[in-house]
Scaffold this motif. Sequence first.
Motif, PDB file in Angstrom:
ATOM      1  N   GLY A 158      -1.091   8.881  -2.754  1.00 36.02           N
ATOM      2  CA  GLY A 158      -2.116   9.297  -1.796  1.00 36.02           C
ATOM      3  C   GLY A 158      -3.452   9.626  -2.432  1.00 36.02           C
ATOM      4  N   LEU A 159      -3.445  10.312  -3.574  1.00 34.02           N
ATOM      5  CA  LEU A 159      -4.696  10.674  -4.249  1.00 34.02           C
ATOM      6  C   LEU A 159      -5.454   9.438  -4.713  1.00 34.02           C
ATOM      7  CD1 LEU A 159      -3.904  13.820  -6.430  1.00 34.02           C
ATOM      8  CD2 LEU A 159      -5.614  13.644  -4.633  1.00 34.02           C
ATOM      9  N   ILE A 160      -4.722   8.514  -5.354  1.00 35.07           N
ATOM     10  CA  ILE A 160      -5.340   7.275  -5.848  1.00 35.07           C
ATOM     11  C   ILE A 160      -5.903   6.482  -4.684  1.00 35.07           C
ATOM     12  CG2 ILE A 160      -4.926   5.123  -7.094  1.00 35.07           C
ATOM     13  CD1 ILE A 160      -4.699   7.608  -8.827  1.00 35.07           C
ATOM     14  N   LEU A 161      -5.109   6.413  -3.620  1.00 35.70           N
ATOM     15  CA  LEU A 161      -5.523   5.677  -2.429  1.00 35.70           C
ATOM     16  C   LEU A 161      -6.819   6.257  -1.859  1.00 35.70           C
ATOM     17  CD1 LEU A 161      -4.034   3.336  -1.020  1.00 35.70           C
ATOM     18  CD2 LEU A 161      -3.219   4.994   0.643  1.00 35.70           C
ATOM     19  N   GLY A 162      -6.893   7.573  -1.814  1.00 38.41           N
ATOM     20  CA  GLY A 162      -8.087   8.232  -1.295  1.00 38.41           C
ATOM     21  C   GLY A 162      -9.317   7.926  -2.122  1.00 38.41           C
ATOM     22  N   PRO A 221       0.805  -1.234   0.000  1.00 31.70           N
ATOM     23  CA  PRO A 221       0.000   0.000   0.000  1.00 31.70           C
ATOM     24  C   PRO A 221       0.830   1.272   0.000  1.00 31.70           C
ATOM     25  CG  PRO A 221      -0.885  -1.570   1.571  1.00 31.70           C
ATOM     26  CD  PRO A 221       0.419  -2.130   1.093  1.00 31.70           C
ATOM     27  N   ASN A 222       2.069   1.198   0.515  1.00 35.18           N
ATOM     28  CA  ASN A 222       2.918   2.386   0.573  1.00 35.18           C
ATOM     29  C   ASN A 222       3.356   2.849  -0.816  1.00 35.18           C
ATOM     30  OD1 ASN A 222       4.394   4.279   2.391  1.00 35.18           O
ATOM     31  ND2 ASN A 222       6.143   3.428   1.300  1.00 35.18           N
ATOM     32  N   LEU A 223       3.242   1.951  -1.803  1.00 35.59           N
ATOM     33  CA  LEU A 223       3.669   2.288  -3.165  1.00 35.59           C
ATOM     34  C   LEU A 223       2.573   3.004  -3.944  1.00 35.59           C
ATOM     35  CD1 LEU A 223       5.485  -1.051  -4.076  1.00 35.59           C
ATOM     36  CD2 LEU A 223       6.494   1.041  -3.178  1.00 35.59           C
ATOM     37  N   ASP A 246      -3.072  14.755   0.436  1.00 36.02           N
ATOM     38  CA  ASP A 246      -3.691  14.023  -0.679  1.00 36.02           C
ATOM     39  C   ASP A 246      -4.926  13.230  -0.249  1.00 36.02           C
ATOM     40  OD1 ASP A 246      -1.503  15.009  -1.863  1.00 36.02           O
ATOM     41  OD2 ASP A 246      -0.609  13.104  -2.455  1.00 36.02           O
ATOM     42  N   GLN A 247      -4.762  12.436   0.806  1.00 36.38           N
ATOM     43  CA  GLN A 247      -5.864  11.579   1.256  1.00 36.38           C
ATOM     44  C   GLN A 247      -7.044  12.409   1.750  1.00 36.38           C
ATOM     45  OE1 GLN A 247      -2.680  11.214   1.875  1.00 36.38           O
ATOM     46  NE2 GLN A 247      -2.050   9.097   2.094  1.00 36.38           N
ATOM     47  N   ASN A 248      -6.743  13.518   2.420  1.00 31.10           N
ATOM     48  CA  ASN A 248      -7.808  14.395   2.917  1.00 31.10           C
ATOM     49  C   ASN A 248      -8.592  14.999   1.751  1.00 31.10           C
ATOM     50  OD1 ASN A 248      -7.963  17.388   4.998  1.00 31.10           O
ATOM     51  ND2 ASN A 248      -9.396  15.751   4.741  1.00 31.10           N
ATOM     52  N   LEU A 249      -7.869  15.409   0.718  1.00 30.46           N
ATOM     53  CA  LEU A 249      -8.512  16.023  -0.451  1.00 30.46           C
ATOM     54  C   LEU A 249      -9.372  15.015  -1.204  1.00 30.46           C
ATOM     55  CD1 LEU A 249      -8.738  18.529  -2.337  1.00 30.46           C
ATOM     56  CD2 LEU A 249      -6.803  17.582  -3.614  1.00 30.46           C
ATOM     57  N   SER A 250      -8.851  13.814  -1.426  1.00 32.27           N
ATOM     58  CA  SER A 250      -9.572  12.844  -2.259  1.00 32.27           C
ATOM     59  C   SER A 250     -10.615  12.045  -1.480  1.00 32.27           C
ATOM     60  CB  SER A 250      -8.575  11.870  -2.914  1.00 32.27           C
ATOM     61  OG  SER A 250      -7.765  11.252  -1.937  1.00 32.27           O
TER      62      SER A 250
END
Length: 292
Positions: free
Chosen positions: A118-122, A113-115, A229-233
């Motif tokens: 952040g946006l995609i993950l979100g 998951p670290n790879l 990133d995660q907060n935005l997405s």
Amino acid sequence: MVKKAKFLKSGIWYWLFIAPTLLSLIIVVLIPFIIGIYYSFTDWNGINQPLFIGLKNFIMLKNDYAFWNSILFTAKFSIACIIIINIIGLGFAMLVTRKISGRNLMRTAFYLPNLIGGLILGFIWNFIFVDVFQSIANVTHIGWLNGWLSTTNTGFWGLVIVTSWQMIGYVMVIYIAYIESVPTELIEASKIDGANSWQQFKNVIFPLISPAFTISLFITLSNSFKLFDQNLSLTAGAPGNTTQMITLNIYQTAFSAQEMALGQAKAVVMFVIIAIISIVQVYFTQKREVEM
């Protein structure tokens, strides 16, 4: 003279090797940082000629409740992430350093998951929380699966889950490096003395891997405060900006409201907060290393 010549030669090679990194650091980090501090004392909106206005931007922050709420939300989020990521990361590290089959596969799976960006993950987890959870709730009638990300509470835990899922593998690698450096003689000696697995961990492994806690806590602390990133997405601050973190608040001030200087002043405040907390954390964890 020969020693002096060798010393000068080694000094030249030393500076030649670090010059590219040092130059990049100055251009990409140090100069923008200094310029950013300067802009925080101006009325710059991204277009106009900046005019020096002293501390006006920082004084305005006093009544910016959305900004202080975002700091409070970020602090709560960081505490939750630091605890969860380090406990599970250490647990995974203990698991995959044992002589069990498939441990290399598990290391890869935990780190994978670290790879992912952040946006995609979100966006992936947004789909899981909103669509998948709702579909399961419709079939199973499990109440707590309804309306994820629609409330402040579910938005908070959604962010914690996504960030933890991404960072646990990274922290696990740090713990693995320290656990594998523990001398096997000490483990064997503790077994001969009759220590069980918990006693081996508590009295032998835990004190010897204490430097790993300093590094891991610092990384999780700084990354949690800087999360964007995660907060935005995932939530984009919804509902009603109650899940808005400090970086998203700065972004919206600077780019949505076109108040670049005010956004920069917020960034300076954020830098000071992270610097103070990080210095205190590193001081106490390093002090604990010495005591151990």
